[in-house]
Design a protein around this motif. Sequence first.
Motif, PDB file in Angstrom:
ATOM      1  N   ASN A 129       0.832  -1.190   0.000  1.00 22.31           N
ATOM      2  CA  ASN A 129       0.000   0.000   0.000  1.00 22.31           C
ATOM      3  C   ASN A 129       0.873   1.249   0.000  1.00 22.31           C
ATOM      4  N   ASP A 130       0.241   2.386  -0.141  1.00 19.74           N
ATOM      5  CA  ASP A 130       0.946   3.666  -0.220  1.00 19.74           C
ATOM      6  C   ASP A 130       1.563   4.093   1.102  1.00 19.74           C
ATOM      7  N   ASP A 190       3.263   2.092   3.279  1.00 20.47           N
ATOM      8  CA  ASP A 190       4.381   1.240   3.678  1.00 20.47           C
ATOM      9  C   ASP A 190       4.135   0.569   5.027  1.00 20.47           C
TER      10      ASP A 190
END
Length: 117
Positions: A60-61, A63
Amino acid sequence: MNNKKNKTFLSFLSRSVLPIAYKHRDYIRVLHSTSIDTNWTYHFEKKYMAHIAPYVKNSNDFDVSKDFAMILIIRYTIAVTSVWLSEDLPIPPEGFQLAFKNLMYDSINTLILPEYL
């Protein structure tokens, strides 16, 4: 409103979790207002992680691990549901579904005045 809010995971949660939580709202209030079982959220996490795993990204964005993301989703669902049910007269699930989906979908920043972001 974004069409993504109307399908799949959030719709499933709003249709399945809200009616059950509303039906057991008195019990949920007791869990939140006493120290009868301080580990009840842990039990929910363990029980529902496998159920939501197929819906959660492996990366995911932010981390964070997939387990972190799943626990966050479960705890956030519990938090939103608990605040709703802690009202003196919570509206029935059908009336809360849209607000639930919006709260789950949108960032908390949408609740804060822009000048304080």
